[in-house]
Design a protein around this motif. Structure first.
Motif, short mmCIF file in Angstrom:
data_model
loop_
_atom_site.label_atom_id
_atom_site.label_comp_id
_atom_site.label_asym_id
_atom_site.label_seq_id
_atom_site.Cartn_x
_atom_site.Cartn_y
_atom_site.Cartn_z
N GLU A 10 -9.85 -17.72 18.60
CA GLU A 10 -8.51 -17.45 18.40
C GLU A 10 -8.71 -16.39 19.74
O GLU A 10 -9.20 -15.26 19.68
N LYS A 11 -8.12 -16.78 20.89
CA LYS A 11 -8.66 -16.52 22.39
C LYS A 11 -6.60 -15.17 22.28
O LYS A 11 -7.36 -14.01 22.95
N ASN A 12 -6.09 -15.91 21.93
CA ASN A 12 -4.93 -14.19 21.86
C ASN A 12 -4.25 -15.29 21.21
O ASN A 12 -4.07 -16.00 20.41
N PRO A 13 -3.12 -14.50 20.66
CA PRO A 13 -1.92 -15.02 19.59
C PRO A 13 -1.64 -16.43 19.53
O PRO A 13 -0.92 -17.02 18.32
N ARG B 4 -3.07 -18.92 21.16
CA ARG B 4 -3.95 -19.86 21.64
C ARG B 4 -4.98 -20.13 20.56
O ARG B 4 -6.56 -18.96 20.70
#
Length: 161
Positions: free
Chosen positions: A23-26, A28
């Motif tokens: 998870e790169k950010n919420p 992505r």
């Protein structure tokens, strides 16, 4: 649909086929999946959850090849990248073109330029290279020993009206 909901749905439906999550950010997500699961996961994302197929890319790595399939939920902005690792010798994965029609030309281009085989495809005719290139190596491979394509001849422009 939130990233956590997509993740939960896929985990419940494919508990053994999803090998790793990132998870790169919420909004992505990345999922590495077993090659045999590509059709089922494409169907779940595209047909069942209604995610949009954005693009797919073939990548050559030091270990072999990978296919990356990118799906998005345009309402929430969530993007999921599905990664399938393939071997170096004869890389192959099942085609998803009959499930996701937009994948058709992408699979053909990737097969032609990188040499990844898409099993079960209806059409394998080249899109970008000529018939004389057919028996040569794949032009986008970085691996040593591949044949380099000849430069394109200059196009002659006809300015006569």
């Amino acid at each position: 649909m939130k990233a956590t909901e997509i993740r939960q749905y896929l985990n419940s439906k494919f508990p053994k086929e999803i090998l790793n999550w990132g998870e790169k950010n919420p909004r992505r997500l990345d999922a590495e999946i077993a090659p045999a699961a590509v059709r089922g996961i494409a169907r779940a994302l595209f047909s069942e959850l209604g995610l949009r197929f954005s693009i797919a890319s073939g990548v050559e790595t030091l270990e072999g090849f990978q296919m990356l399939y990118h799906f998005s939920d345009d309402r929430s902005g969530v993007v999921l990248s599905v990664r399938v690792k393939l071997g170096r010798e004869r890389p192959a994965v099942d085609s998803i073109a009959d499930i996701v029609p937009a994948a058709d030309w992408i699979e053909r281009e990737t097969a032609e330029l990188l040499g990844i085989e898409f099993k079960g495809r209806a059409s394998t005719e080249p899109l970008l290279t000529s018939e004389e290139w057919k028996d040569k190596k794949f032009p986008l491979r970085k691996t040593p020993g591949r044949a380099a394509p000849k430069p394109l001849e200059q196009c002659k422009m006809n300015n006569d009206k």
